[in-house]
Design an enzyme around this catalytic site. Structure first.
Site, PDB file in Angstrom:
ATOM      1  N   ARG A   1     -46.971 -15.355  39.205  1.00 34.27           N
ATOM      2  CA  ARG A   1     -47.896 -15.000  38.163  1.00 34.27           C
ATOM      3  C   ARG A   1     -46.223 -14.502  37.010  1.00 34.27           C
ATOM      4  NH1 ARG A   1     -52.765 -14.969  39.752  1.00 34.27           N
ATOM      5  NH2 ARG A   1     -54.196 -16.728  39.575  1.00 34.27           N
ATOM      6  N   LYS A  36     -36.563 -16.671  26.312  1.00 34.54           N
ATOM      7  CA  LYS A  36     -37.289 -18.517  25.396  1.00 34.54           C
ATOM      8  C   LYS A  36     -37.065 -19.127  27.234  1.00 34.54           C
ATOM      9  CE  LYS A  36     -37.942 -20.815  22.061  1.00 34.54           C
ATOM     10  NZ  LYS A  36     -37.557 -20.731  20.214  1.00 34.54           N
ATOM     11  N   GLU A  78     -22.956 -22.383  18.474  1.00 35.99           N
ATOM     12  CA  GLU A  78     -23.913 -21.950  18.532  1.00 35.99           C
ATOM     13  C   GLU A  78     -23.473 -20.304  17.698  1.00 35.99           C
ATOM     14  OE1 GLU A  78     -27.493 -22.146  18.627  1.00 35.99           O
ATOM     15  OE2 GLU A  78     -27.645 -24.181  20.550  1.00 35.99           O
ATOM     16  N   LYS A 128     -28.473 -12.195  18.146  1.00 34.91           N
ATOM     17  CA  LYS A 128     -29.801 -12.738  18.565  1.00 34.91           C
ATOM     18  C   LYS A 128     -30.628 -12.108  18.737  1.00 34.91           C
ATOM     19  CE  LYS A 128     -31.291 -16.370  21.688  1.00 34.91           C
ATOM     20  NZ  LYS A 128     -31.814 -17.360  22.125  1.00 34.91           N
ATOM     21  N   GLU A 136     -41.808 -15.247  18.278  1.00 30.98           N
ATOM     22  CA  GLU A 136     -41.532 -15.836  17.198  1.00 30.98           C
ATOM     23  C   GLU A 136     -42.602 -16.989  16.557  1.00 30.98           C
ATOM     24  OE1 GLU A 136     -39.059 -19.691  18.671  1.00 30.98           O
ATOM     25  OE2 GLU A 136     -38.766 -20.825  17.121  1.00 30.98           O
ATOM     26  N   ARG A 195     -37.468 -15.387  13.460  1.00 29.93           N
ATOM     27  CA  ARG A 195     -37.069 -15.606  14.830  1.00 29.93           C
ATOM     28  C   ARG A 195     -36.455 -17.033  14.608  1.00 29.93           C
ATOM     29  NH1 ARG A 195     -37.250 -14.247  21.223  1.00 29.93           N
ATOM     30  NH2 ARG A 195     -36.086 -15.924  22.050  1.00 29.93           N
ATOM     31  N   ASN A 219     -33.209 -21.181  14.852  1.00 32.05           N
ATOM     32  CA  ASN A 219     -33.428 -22.539  14.872  1.00 32.05           C
ATOM     33  C   ASN A 219     -32.956 -23.559  13.570  1.00 32.05           C
ATOM     34  OD1 ASN A 219     -35.286 -22.640  17.221  1.00 32.05           O
ATOM     35  ND2 ASN A 219     -37.017 -22.334  16.330  1.00 32.05           N
ATOM     36  N   HIS A 246     -31.791 -27.023  14.361  1.00 30.88           N
ATOM     37  CA  HIS A 246     -32.117 -27.305  15.635  1.00 30.88           C
ATOM     38  C   HIS A 246     -33.210 -28.412  15.347  1.00 30.88           C
ATOM     39  CE1 HIS A 246     -29.581 -24.405  17.858  1.00 30.88           C
ATOM     40  NE2 HIS A 246     -30.548 -24.729  18.738  1.00 30.88           N
ATOM     41  N   HIS A 277     -33.036 -31.327  17.434  1.00 31.62           N
ATOM     42  CA  HIS A 277     -33.113 -31.270  18.857  1.00 31.62           C
ATOM     43  C   HIS A 277     -34.097 -32.884  18.866  1.00 31.62           C
ATOM     44  CE1 HIS A 277     -34.811 -27.512  19.980  1.00 31.62           C
ATOM     45  NE2 HIS A 277     -33.705 -27.791  20.037  1.00 31.62           N
ATOM     46  N   HIS A 286     -26.701 -31.187  23.911  1.00 39.33           N
ATOM     47  CA  HIS A 286     -27.171 -29.387  22.725  1.00 39.33           C
ATOM     48  C   HIS A 286     -26.374 -29.051  21.488  1.00 39.33           C
ATOM     49  CE1 HIS A 286     -29.981 -26.536  21.366  1.00 39.33           C
ATOM     50  NE2 HIS A 286     -29.190 -26.379  21.351  1.00 39.33           N
TER      51      HIS A 286
HETATM   52  N1  LIG Z   1     -33.802 -20.931  25.800  1.00 35.08           N
HETATM   53  C1  LIG Z   1     -32.857 -20.686  24.593  1.00 35.08           C
HETATM   54  O1  LIG Z   1     -33.386 -19.325  24.370  1.00 35.08           O
HETATM   55  C2  LIG Z   1     -32.126 -21.538  24.539  1.00 35.08           C
HETATM   56  C3  LIG Z   1     -31.137 -21.827  23.615  1.00 35.08           C
HETATM   57  C4  LIG Z   1     -30.753 -23.024  23.075  1.00 35.08           C
HETATM   58  C5  LIG Z   1     -30.189 -23.824  23.837  1.00 35.08           C
HETATM   59  N2  LIG Z   1     -30.677 -23.990  25.782  1.00 35.08           N
HETATM   60  C6  LIG Z   1     -30.945 -24.647  26.311  1.00 35.08           C
HETATM   61  O2  LIG Z   1     -29.614 -24.985  27.274  1.00 35.08           O
HETATM   62  C7  LIG Z   1     -29.308 -26.186  27.625  1.00 35.08           C
HETATM   63  C8  LIG Z   1     -28.306 -26.223  26.999  1.00 35.08           C
HETATM   64  O3  LIG Z   1     -27.542 -25.757  27.581  1.00 35.08           O
HETATM   65  P1  LIG Z   1     -25.918 -25.788  27.981  1.00 35.08           P
HETATM   66  O4  LIG Z   1     -25.193 -26.439  26.930  1.00 35.08           O
HETATM   67  O5  LIG Z   1     -24.889 -24.592  29.233  1.00 35.08           O
HETATM   68  O6  LIG Z   1     -25.984 -26.959  29.283  1.00 35.08           O
HETATM   69  P2  LIG Z   1     -25.676 -27.199  31.291  1.00 35.08           P
HETATM   70  O7  LIG Z   1     -26.503 -25.979  31.936  1.00 35.08           O
HETATM   71  O8  LIG Z   1     -26.359 -28.279  30.787  1.00 35.08           O
HETATM   72  O9  LIG Z   1     -24.605 -26.872  30.911  1.00 35.08           O
HETATM   73  C9  LIG Z   1     -23.179 -28.242  30.795  1.00 35.08           C
HETATM   74  C10 LIG Z   1     -22.728 -28.738  31.905  1.00 35.08           C
HETATM   75  O10 LIG Z   1     -21.346 -27.874  31.818  1.00 35.08           O
HETATM   76  C11 LIG Z   1     -21.575 -27.116  33.251  1.00 35.08           C
HETATM   77  N3  LIG Z   1     -21.275 -26.212  33.450  1.00 35.08           N
HETATM   78  C12 LIG Z   1     -21.597 -24.734  33.296  1.00 35.08           C
HETATM   79  N4  LIG Z   1     -20.789 -24.034  34.018  1.00 35.08           N
HETATM   80  C13 LIG Z   1     -19.353 -24.438  34.329  1.00 35.08           C
HETATM   81  C14 LIG Z   1     -18.882 -23.650  34.277  1.00 35.08           C
HETATM   82  N5  LIG Z   1     -18.731 -22.519  34.134  1.00 35.08           N
HETATM   83  N6  LIG Z   1     -17.658 -24.608  34.314  1.00 35.08           N
HETATM   84  C15 LIG Z   1     -17.648 -26.081  34.476  1.00 35.08           C
HETATM   85  N7  LIG Z   1     -18.991 -26.719  34.503  1.00 35.08           N
HETATM   86  C16 LIG Z   1     -19.594 -25.200  34.491  1.00 35.08           C
HETATM   87  C17 LIG Z   1     -23.031 -28.168  33.985  1.00 35.08           C
HETATM   88  O11 LIG Z   1     -23.718 -28.302  34.975  1.00 35.08           O
HETATM   89  C18 LIG Z   1     -23.654 -29.380  33.417  1.00 35.08           C
HETATM   90  O12 LIG Z   1     -22.515 -29.734  33.515  1.00 35.08           O
HETATM   91  C19 LIG Z   1     -30.367 -27.098  27.324  1.00 35.08           C
HETATM   92  O13 LIG Z   1     -31.558 -27.369  27.649  1.00 35.08           O
HETATM   93  C20 LIG Z   1     -31.177 -26.022  25.887  1.00 35.08           C
HETATM   94  O14 LIG Z   1     -32.120 -26.370  25.572  1.00 35.08           O
HETATM   95  C21 LIG Z   1     -32.013 -23.228  25.827  1.00 35.08           C
HETATM   96 ZN   LIG Z   2     -29.036 -23.729  20.435  1.00 33.44          ZN
END
Ligand SMILES: NC(=O)c1ccc[n+]([C@@H]2O[C@H](COP(=O)([O-])OP(=O)(O)OC[C@H]3O[C@@H](n4cnc5c(N)ncnc54)[C@H](O)[C@@H]3O)[C@@H](O)[C@H]2O)c1
Ligand SMILES: [Zn+2]
Ligand SMILES: NC(=O)c1ccc[n+]([C@@H]2O[C@H](COP(=O)([O-])OP(=O)(O)OC[C@H]3O[C@@H](n4cnc5c(N)ncnc54)[C@H](O)[C@@H]3O)[C@@H](O)[C@H]2O)c1
Ligand SMILES: [Zn+2]
Lengths: 379, 379
Positions: free
Chosen positions: B132, B154, B196, B237, B247, B251, B255, B258, B262, B277
């Protein structure tokens, strides 16, 4: 039949408030509350409700609850799961979350848990994580869930590493404990829930324990004593929860009997044919008192009095009463060590100086437990 | 090599505080921070850390992080998952939770997310629900995760009904954004994260957008502009998160881009070969501005300026740039309606009166969206 509006002023209705600030809610206790549940739930302001129930409870009570909700104009959907502890799984969580999403439950809407602790814990956890949190209402249908699991906001599922190891704190918006629903509850389950009622007396209320010794037949039979026992248990639990919502301190007192009990449930593979939660708790309560006596903390007569009362209502109090046995001392110790009440490797137990005088005892040595358990197993 | 103690006073270190009361934490931004991550994480007081990473990032950086943690006496375990959006699943959640439990992570210990947003969202959600709630640290390794997903608490996974529909609000205890780690990030991912960064300018900071137009090459190349862009994005942010942690209000501004984005991700089945993304967000940002212009809210020249800058860095801005297409107008609308920004059936969009002048627009009629999208698809 009395019209619903009149029944809303049910004279036998007992309201137990849980004053948790922004997350405050009421626990309603009384016979026949399910018929007016719709109005009470609609008053929370939702437009849709997803009822989560199991295959035992659904056929008995889901139609009444659905009708009551639909009469208030709520859109109702239903998710029915197999009964039993095995339902508190990752797979069920996925199933419930996806079904709640399929029902297009939005942030203002509700998940309604109609069932025992298994359904309440699972549906509450799903409500905590769907859309990062939607509201939920507990309609507990077992004695155990009315007096314990539906109050306090602990929700979760089991992991292969132990019970309830994955979950969330998520308070319900309302708890409706219709004590008439317990009339269909198998006697074994009624007894199991009763172990938790007794627990509240053992923790810090010797008078309530004595009341139980005198009034347990009425609780089992469904007289006004049942409502009183449920309400008093909820008051006791609510008081602890309000002091320590997130279990960082003395909420752990509620785990009296549970360190042993959870280990037994684990070693019987959560197989309810062998052991249900409350039976594990009954054995655990007896063991907690015997262990306290063994450590010289508690008069042996008090441990004896606990065992006599639990046996009187038909609950087990000894390891030897677990069908199929419960493994070796080492297996028991190992199961306890993975329980979540472990801090930095040392074991924390809830022990007692007497009936109504329990306390948190951190840093209990495994060796002391081992010696005690060796005696228990050969007893 | 500079000794670790000296590097702790890294002159290029930028600290962005996130003042969330009891849940306050710092975001550290700078080149080379991973080498001193152990000391910073150990200062949080844990005894054990479970690193969650993916198969791309682990081989590059897990050894350095592990060494840095072990040098501080922490017991370290590692969980490595396949890379990609599909990893944000119920099955991965189960895998990570069970691995964290197997590593005997207790309430005072830590989960450390070493990876992009996928790993951060998944590991953060696992940390929210194991026992938890255990604490966690974000070591984001993509530009997107450094400027967005690692900040704000989030966490979550995807459901067949949509992205991020199951999760928790769970703030990290620390965020360590080592901008040198982005040197190995594929250019496509760097661009995606940059969408972003641009978003923050578009929301409410026209000056920052202009700074981006002038300095984007430095951000991509890894000069001091990169640290500045990351830090400024985190400040933006953090300010929104502090105003509206859960949110319920503004907040939602985050989006911007988005709702469209999405929907595109959903219609391309979260297949990162087709769309990642940030690419969805880039198209979504352009669409949000074009839709705002279409509704007569925003000067067409501003929508044009957004598109020109995104194209300049190599980001897509049109539906026609989605490989394999993105379905019909109806499919797009349907995907948007299931998105979590739906209140009582009406669509909520984030629209703009100009660059840096975005606002929440609830109650947008499906028909207006349909007409707009019909134009977009045939464009
Ligand atoms: N929680 C939140 O507030 C929030 C906000 C925006 C996006 N997101 C989420 O984030 C995700 C996308 O994140 P992302 O774009 O980082 O994707 P990801 O985590 O899939 O990374 C993208 C790719 O880069 C590779 N990678 C990562 N770091 C690397 C590095 N330093 N060198 C080489 N390769 C590397 C990864 O293995 C992957 O193949 C989505 O699922 C989205 O929904 C969440
Ligand atoms: Zn985003
Ligand atoms: N969240 C908490 O704070 C908390 C506290 C205590 C226990 N629990 C959990 O509660 C669970 C045990 O709950 P439980 O004992 O209610 O078990 P349960 O939900 O499995 O119900 C017991 C059995 O009774 C049946 N049943 C339920 N209501 C009935 C009715 N009215 N008539 C006929 N049959 C009925 C069920 O289908 C089931 O077969 C455990 O998983 C335990 O971990 C949670
Ligand atoms: Zn219990």
């Amino acid at each position: 039949m009395t019209p619903a509006s009149a029944r809303m002023d049910n004279p036998s209705l007992i309201t137990v408030p849980v004053p948790l600030g922004e997350r405050a809610y009421d626990i309603l206790v009384g016979r026949g509350l399910i018929d007016t549940a719709g109005a009470r739930i609609a008053a929370l302001g939702a437009r849709a409700a997803a009822i989560v129930t199991d295959e035992h409870v659904g056929p008995l009570y889901a139609a009444a609850l659905t009708a009551s909700l639909e009469a208030q104009g709520l859109r109702v959907s239903m998710i029915t799961l197999p009964p039993g502890e095995a339902t508190k799984s990752y797979a069920s969580l996925e199933r419930v979350c996806d079904a709640v999403l399929a029902a297009r439950i939005e942030r203002g809407d509700l998940v309604v848990a109609l069932g025992g602790g298994v359904i309440g814990d699972l549906a509450g956890f799903a409500a905590a994580v769907v859309r990062r949190g939607v509201r939920f209402v507990q309609v507990p249908t077992t004695l155990l869930s009315q007096v314990d699991s539906s109050v306090g906001g602990k929700t979760g599922i089991n992991s292969r590493y132990g019970k309830n190891l994955v979950g969330a704190f998520h308070q319900p918006s309302l708890v409706i404990a219709d004590t008439a629903l317990l009339d269909t509850l198998p006697i074994r389950e009624r007894r199991a829930g009763y172990a938790e009622v007794v627990k509240y007396g053992l923790i810090d209320d010797e008078r309530f324990f004595a009341w139980c010794e005198a009034n347990w037949q009425g609780v089992f039979a469904g007289g006004p004593e049942r409502d009183e026992a449920v309400a008093q248990s909820c008051r006791a639990k609510a008081a602890v929860v309000v002091r320590d919502e997130h279990e960082t301190g003395d909420r752990a007192l509620l785990n009296l009997g549970h360190t042993f009990g959870h280990a037994l449930e684990k070693l019987t593979a959560y197989d309810s044919r062998r052991l249900v939660h409350g039976e594990g708790v009954a054995i655990g309560l007896s063991q907690a008192f015997r262990f306290s006596a063994f450590l010289g903390l508690c008069p042996p007569a008090d441990a004896e009095r606990v065992e006599v009362h639990l046996n009187a209502v038909g609950l087990p109090t000894r390891l030897s009463q677990v069908p199929g046995g419960c493994g070796t001392v080492d297996a028991l110790l190992d199961a306890m060590a993975q329980d979540k009440k472990v801090k930095g490797g040392a074991l924390t137990f809830i022990l007692a100086r007497g009936i109504g005088r329990s306390f948190i005892a951190p840093g209990i040595e495994a060796d002391q437990v081992r010696t005690f358990l060796t005696g228990e197993i050969s007893a």
